[in-house]
Design an enzyme around this catalytic site. Structure first.
Site, PDB file in Angstrom:
ATOM      1  N   CYS A   1       3.055   2.841   3.020  1.00 28.85           N
ATOM      2  CA  CYS A   1       1.900   2.058   3.458  1.00 28.85           C
ATOM      3  C   CYS A   1       2.084   1.541   4.881  1.00 28.85           C
ATOM      4  O   CYS A   1       1.204   1.696   5.728  1.00 28.85           O
ATOM      5  CB  CYS A   1       1.679   0.894   2.488  1.00 28.85           C
ATOM      6  SG  CYS A   1       0.248  -0.096   2.915  1.00 28.85           S
TER       7      CYS A   1
ATOM      8  N   GLU B   1     -10.789  10.471   5.418  1.00 33.14           N
ATOM      9  CA  GLU B   1     -10.469   9.467   6.442  1.00 33.14           C
ATOM     10  C   GLU B   1     -10.008  10.146   7.737  1.00 33.14           C
ATOM     11  O   GLU B   1     -10.478   9.803   8.833  1.00 33.14           O
ATOM     12  CB  GLU B   1      -9.384   8.522   5.917  1.00 33.14           C
ATOM     13  CG  GLU B   1      -9.919   7.601   4.823  1.00 33.14           C
ATOM     14  CD  GLU B   1      -8.855   6.715   4.180  1.00 33.14           C
ATOM     15  OE1 GLU B   1      -9.240   5.744   3.521  1.00 33.14           O
ATOM     16  OE2 GLU B   1      -7.644   6.996   4.316  1.00 33.14           O
TER      17      GLU B   1
ATOM     18  N   TYR C   1      -9.547  10.998  -0.469  1.00 39.13           N
ATOM     19  CA  TYR C   1      -9.807   9.952   0.526  1.00 39.13           C
ATOM     20  C   TYR C   1      -9.045  10.190   1.822  1.00 39.13           C
ATOM     21  O   TYR C   1      -9.573   9.961   2.910  1.00 39.13           O
ATOM     22  CB  TYR C   1      -9.564   8.552  -0.062  1.00 39.13           C
ATOM     23  CG  TYR C   1      -8.134   8.068  -0.146  1.00 39.13           C
ATOM     24  CD1 TYR C   1      -7.591   7.266   0.843  1.00 39.13           C
ATOM     25  CD2 TYR C   1      -7.320   8.405  -1.225  1.00 39.13           C
ATOM     26  CE1 TYR C   1      -6.281   6.801   0.761  1.00 39.13           C
ATOM     27  CE2 TYR C   1      -6.017   7.941  -1.325  1.00 39.13           C
ATOM     28  CZ  TYR C   1      -5.497   7.148  -0.328  1.00 39.13           C
ATOM     29  OH  TYR C   1      -4.203   6.691  -0.409  1.00 39.13           O
TER      30      TYR C   1
ATOM     31  N   LYS D   1      -2.958   4.103   9.513  1.00 39.55           N
ATOM     32  CA  LYS D   1      -4.251   4.782   9.302  1.00 39.55           C
ATOM     33  C   LYS D   1      -5.408   3.869   9.658  1.00 39.55           C
ATOM     34  O   LYS D   1      -6.321   4.243  10.397  1.00 39.55           O
ATOM     35  CB  LYS D   1      -4.328   5.225   7.832  1.00 39.55           C
ATOM     36  CG  LYS D   1      -5.539   5.984   7.434  1.00 39.55           C
ATOM     37  CD  LYS D   1      -6.585   5.293   6.628  1.00 39.55           C
ATOM     38  CE  LYS D   1      -6.322   4.187   5.716  1.00 39.55           C
ATOM     39  NZ  LYS D   1      -6.427   4.459   4.299  1.00 39.55           N
TER      40      LYS D   1
ATOM     41  N   CYS E   1      -1.453   3.322   4.812  1.00 35.96           N
ATOM     42  CA  CYS E   1      -2.570   2.382   4.995  1.00 35.96           C
ATOM     43  C   CYS E   1      -2.636   1.748   6.382  1.00 35.96           C
ATOM     44  O   CYS E   1      -3.704   1.719   7.008  1.00 35.96           O
ATOM     45  CB  CYS E   1      -2.484   1.224   4.006  1.00 35.96           C
ATOM     46  SG  CYS E   1      -1.473   1.446   2.558  1.00 35.96           S
TER      47      CYS E   1
ATOM     48  N   HIS F   1     -28.542 -14.590   4.753  1.00 38.30           N
ATOM     49  CA  HIS F   1     -29.464 -13.756   5.505  1.00 38.30           C
ATOM     50  C   HIS F   1     -29.277 -13.971   6.996  1.00 38.30           C
ATOM     51  O   HIS F   1     -29.092 -15.109   7.406  1.00 38.30           O
ATOM     52  CB  HIS F   1     -30.905 -14.108   5.089  1.00 38.30           C
ATOM     53  CG  HIS F   1     -31.923 -13.237   5.744  1.00 38.30           C
ATOM     54  ND1 HIS F   1     -32.111 -11.926   5.373  1.00 38.30           N
ATOM     55  CD2 HIS F   1     -32.786 -13.493   6.756  1.00 38.30           C
ATOM     56  CE1 HIS F   1     -33.063 -11.402   6.127  1.00 38.30           C
ATOM     57  NE2 HIS F   1     -33.493 -12.330   6.985  1.00 38.30           N
TER      58      HIS F   1
ATOM     59  N   GLU G   1     -26.219  -9.114   1.362  1.00 34.82           N
ATOM     60  CA  GLU G   1     -27.258  -9.786   0.573  1.00 34.82           C
ATOM     61  C   GLU G   1     -28.002  -8.801  -0.327  1.00 34.82           C
ATOM     62  O   GLU G   1     -28.586  -9.187  -1.334  1.00 34.82           O
ATOM     63  CB  GLU G   1     -28.245 -10.542   1.473  1.00 34.82           C
ATOM     64  CG  GLU G   1     -29.125  -9.660   2.320  1.00 34.82           C
ATOM     65  CD  GLU G   1     -30.098 -10.470   3.193  1.00 34.82           C
ATOM     66  OE1 GLU G   1     -30.721 -11.406   2.667  1.00 34.82           O
ATOM     67  OE2 GLU G   1     -30.231 -10.168   4.399  1.00 34.82           O
TER      68      GLU G   1
HETATM   69  P1  FAD Z   1       6.312   3.891  -0.988  1.00 37.42           P
HETATM   70  O1  FAD Z   1       5.617   2.860  -0.211  1.00 37.42           O
HETATM   71  O2  FAD Z   1       6.003   5.312  -0.696  1.00 37.42           O
HETATM   72  O3  FAD Z   1       7.869   3.631  -0.808  1.00 37.42           O
HETATM   73  C1  FAD Z   1       8.838   4.487  -1.336  1.00 37.42           C
HETATM   74  C2  FAD Z   1      10.032   4.465  -0.439  1.00 37.42           C
HETATM   75  O4  FAD Z   1      11.134   5.062  -1.105  1.00 37.42           O
HETATM   76  C3  FAD Z   1       9.842   5.268   0.839  1.00 37.42           C
HETATM   77  O5  FAD Z   1      10.051   4.433   1.956  1.00 37.42           O
HETATM   78  C4  FAD Z   1      10.879   6.385   0.747  1.00 37.42           C
HETATM   79  O6  FAD Z   1      11.435   6.717   1.999  1.00 37.42           O
HETATM   80  C5  FAD Z   1      11.911   5.766  -0.164  1.00 37.42           C
HETATM   81  N1  FAD Z   1      12.741   6.715  -0.917  1.00 37.42           N
HETATM   82  C6  FAD Z   1      12.331   7.791  -1.634  1.00 37.42           C
HETATM   83  N2  FAD Z   1      13.387   8.373  -2.252  1.00 37.42           N
HETATM   84  C7  FAD Z   1      14.479   7.647  -1.913  1.00 37.42           C
HETATM   85  C8  FAD Z   1      15.849   7.738  -2.250  1.00 37.42           C
HETATM   86  N3  FAD Z   1      16.314   8.669  -3.084  1.00 37.42           N
HETATM   87  N4  FAD Z   1      16.710   6.827  -1.725  1.00 37.42           N
HETATM   88  C9  FAD Z   1      16.269   5.848  -0.881  1.00 37.42           C
HETATM   89  N5  FAD Z   1      14.971   5.712  -0.548  1.00 37.42           N
HETATM   90  C10 FAD Z   1      14.089   6.594  -1.059  1.00 37.42           C
HETATM   91  N6  FAD Z   1      -2.985   2.660  -0.312  1.00 37.42           N
HETATM   92  C11 FAD Z   1      -3.862   1.636  -0.242  1.00 37.42           C
HETATM   93  O7  FAD Z   1      -3.838   0.746  -1.107  1.00 37.42           O
HETATM   94  N7  FAD Z   1      -4.805   1.588   0.760  1.00 37.42           N
HETATM   95  C12 FAD Z   1      -4.883   2.524   1.732  1.00 37.42           C
HETATM   96  O8  FAD Z   1      -5.728   2.451   2.632  1.00 37.42           O
HETATM   97  C13 FAD Z   1      -3.951   3.596   1.689  1.00 37.42           C
HETATM   98  N8  FAD Z   1      -3.961   4.551   2.658  1.00 37.42           N
HETATM   99  C14 FAD Z   1      -3.026   5.534   2.631  1.00 37.42           C
HETATM  100  C15 FAD Z   1      -3.051   6.483   3.642  1.00 37.42           C
HETATM  101  C16 FAD Z   1      -2.144   7.503   3.661  1.00 37.42           C
HETATM  102  C17 FAD Z   1      -2.179   8.514   4.777  1.00 37.42           C
HETATM  103  C18 FAD Z   1      -1.148   7.580   2.637  1.00 37.42           C
HETATM  104  C19 FAD Z   1      -0.132   8.680   2.626  1.00 37.42           C
HETATM  105  C20 FAD Z   1      -1.114   6.638   1.608  1.00 37.42           C
HETATM  106  C21 FAD Z   1      -2.049   5.614   1.596  1.00 37.42           C
HETATM  107  N9  FAD Z   1      -2.077   4.649   0.592  1.00 37.42           N
HETATM  108  C22 FAD Z   1      -2.998   3.635   0.632  1.00 37.42           C
HETATM  109  C23 FAD Z   1      -1.153   4.716  -0.574  1.00 37.42           C
HETATM  110  C24 FAD Z   1       0.007   3.747  -0.419  1.00 37.42           C
HETATM  111  O9  FAD Z   1       0.672   3.997   0.789  1.00 37.42           O
HETATM  112  C25 FAD Z   1       0.960   3.907  -1.601  1.00 37.42           C
HETATM  113  O10 FAD Z   1       0.230   3.740  -2.797  1.00 37.42           O
HETATM  114  C26 FAD Z   1       2.089   2.886  -1.573  1.00 37.42           C
HETATM  115  O11 FAD Z   1       2.830   2.970  -0.395  1.00 37.42           O
HETATM  116  C27 FAD Z   1       2.999   3.095  -2.790  1.00 37.42           C
HETATM  117  O12 FAD Z   1       4.076   2.210  -2.737  1.00 37.42           O
HETATM  118  P2  FAD Z   1       5.458   2.595  -3.436  1.00 37.42           P
HETATM  119  O13 FAD Z   1       6.302   1.373  -3.374  1.00 37.42           O
HETATM  120  O14 FAD Z   1       5.220   3.208  -4.743  1.00 37.42           O
HETATM  121  O15 FAD Z   1       6.087   3.754  -2.546  1.00 37.42           O
END
Ligand code: FAD
Length: 448
Positions: free
Chosen positions: A43, A182, A178, A51, A48, A437, A442
């Site tokens: 994110c 976007e 999405y 973006k 997010c 308004h 509204e």
């Molecule tokens: P992540 O935030 O993906 O974090 C997982 C982390 O784990 C990563 O940093 C990765 O490097 C790390 N990792 C993976 N494997 C290992 C390992 N073995 N050892 C150590 N580290 C590891 N959501 C919204 O709500 N609104 C939006 O507008 C939106 N826009 C988005 C736009 C794009 C282009 C993308 C790709 C996603 C978007 N999302 C949006 C989705 C949102 O980013 C995810 O839902 C959110 O980040 C999920 O969080 P998470 O904690 O599950 O995983």
């Protein structure tokens, strides 16, 4: 004294992992987190946040054009991609540092390296260091799904889109979700010739059909091309660096960039789930119960890796609920009803609750209210772009069960109305609320 190095070891410092680690530590647990790329996760680093900054940047194209009708003569305008890109990346650096500081201020040990599960309660880091933990939280997120066909290695994903050296003159975006829509809006506003290639004829699956139809119409009027029921045959790189794309079901195209926005797969590769005996679902997602617990008692998973609802606020809530349940003796689950969401397209879409189709299937007898209007700002600007708001009401109870909007600022408007829908308010409650308004919002209290 615990027999383990840590009470909690979190793999992945993204939305879910950071919240869970910080809160668990605040509840008194000894916590470590491993991050293989950058603290903040998808994110903050490549989702997010950057973006949305690009969406803001892109929208100036229309604002500057519309300004003329509002009396502003601006002279010649131009757009500098490198300046915007570097500003955005600079802010991403700032946020990533802030997240690291937050973890450290909460006494969470941060390992900036990859981690995998190598035994019962045992984690091995990329450096070879082995640690043990009473509980393990998998919060590794998801990664872009890439298509596999001859030449597909020439395509990029959203990960790379934030670092492009220049705006491609012609860009082909694969996907109908999405992220595809976007980026189509963003690159179109920056002056690229954009086309979307989608293997089905459905855009924005899960959103109300009337809204995706409206976005399609507006996007086409703006000049974005769509190729539906089309798949990729091959990509060949030409001598001048451009890409020759062969499609099944449509003419060949020459573009400068192909961007895959074809879904996101749970990030489970090489995590040691087999060693741990953690059960996975059809697409590799980690299966969990309502407390985010896997089939292994001391291993939990939150966020995109569980493929429940792939949104940041959901991952954060799951992380919070996990930490409260396990480390504060306060069992908490996340409610997945009425999760509002948005598509930051041009114009944006927002939605909460049931679509018209879902409501008809689930409730049978419904009332649908609709306002199809030209926002005042568009009227003055001479922009022939209409907004569409829809409200779905359960006829038996008068409860508002869904709201769907496309139009300027609709995600900002939706956040407040989502509270009303989540709270189970009725159409009569909406009608009893005095309008502000003149606003676009509204419309939602004036629906007849
Ligand atoms: P992540 O935030 O993906 O974090 C997982 C982390 O784990 C990563 O940093 C990765 O490097 C790390 N990792 C993976 N494997 C290992 C390992 N073995 N050892 C150590 N580290 C590891 N959501 C919204 O709500 N609104 C939006 O507008 C939106 N826009 C988005 C736009 C794009 C282009 C993308 C790709 C996603 C978007 N999302 C949006 C989705 C949102 O980013 C995810 O839902 C959110 O980040 C999920 O969080 P998470 O904690 O599950 O995983």
């Amino acid at each position: 004294m615990s027999d383990y190095d840590f009470d909690l070891f979190t793999i992945g410092a993204g939305s879910g992992g950071v919240r869970a680690s910080r809160v668990a530590s605040a509840h008194g647990a000894k916590v470590a987190v491993a991050e293989e790329y950058r603290v903040g996760g998808t994110c903050v680093i490549r989702g997010c946040v950057p973006k949305k900054m690009l969406v803001y940047g892109a929208h100036f194209a229309e604002d500057l054009e519309d300004a003329k009708q509002f009396g502003w003569d601006l002279g010649e305008t131009s757009f500098d991609w490198e300046r915007l890109r570097d500003t955005v990346l600079g802010d991403v650096d700032r946020l990533s540092k802030l997240y690291t500081e937050t973890l450290e201020n909460h006494d969470v040990t941060v390992f900036e390296e990859r981690a995998e599960i190598t035994g019962d309660h045992e984690i091995t880091l990329a450096s070879g260091k082995v640690v043990t933990a009473k509980y393990i939280l998998i919060a590794t997120g998801a990664e872009p799904a890439v298509l596999d066909f001859p030449g597909s290695e020439h395509a990029i994903t959203s990960n790379e889109a934030f670092h492009l050296p220049e705006v491609p003159k012609r860009i082909m975006i694969a996907g109908g979700g999405y992220i595809a829509n976007e980026f189509a809006g963003i690159f179109h506003e920056f002056g690229a010739k954009v086309c979307i290639v989608n293997r089905s004829d459905t855009l924005l699956r899960g959103y109300d059909q009337a809204l995706s139809d409206r976005l399609l119409k507006i996007s086409m009027t703006k000049g974005i091309n769509f190729h539906f029921n089309t798949t990729f045959k091959s990509i060949t790189k030409n001598d001048d660096g451009s890409l020759h794309v062969e499609l099944n079901g449509d003419d060949d195209q020459t573009v400068d960039c192909v961007l895959f926005a074809t879904g996101r797969s749970p990030n489970v590769e090489g995590l040691g789930l087999d060693v741990a005996g953690v059960e996975q679902g059809r697409i590799g997602e980690i299966l969990v119960d309502e407390y985010s617990k896997t089939n292994v008692d001391h291993i939990y998973a939150v966020g995109d890796v569980t493929n429940r609802v792939q949104l940041t606020p959901v991952a954060i809530r799951e992380g919070q609920a996990f930490a409260d349940t396990v480390f504060n003796n306060d069992p908490r689950t996340v409610s997945y009803d009425h999760i509002p969401s948005a598509v930051f397209s041009h114009p944006p879409i927002s939605a909460v609750g049931l679509t018209e189709g879902e409501a008809r299937n689930q409730l049978g007898n419904i009332r649908v209210y609709q306002s199809d209007f030209r926002p005042m700002k568009n009227v003055v600007a001479g922009r022939n772009e209409r907004g569409l708001y829809k409200m779905i009401v359960d006829a038996a109870t008068d409860k508002v069960v869904g709201i769907h909007m496309i139009g300027p600022d609709s995600p900002e408007i939706m956040q407040g109305f989502a509270v009303a829908v989540k709270a189970g308010l009725t159409k009569a409650d909406f009608d009893a609320t005095v309008a502000i308004h003149p606003t676009m919002a509204e419309e939602l209290v004036l629906l007849k």
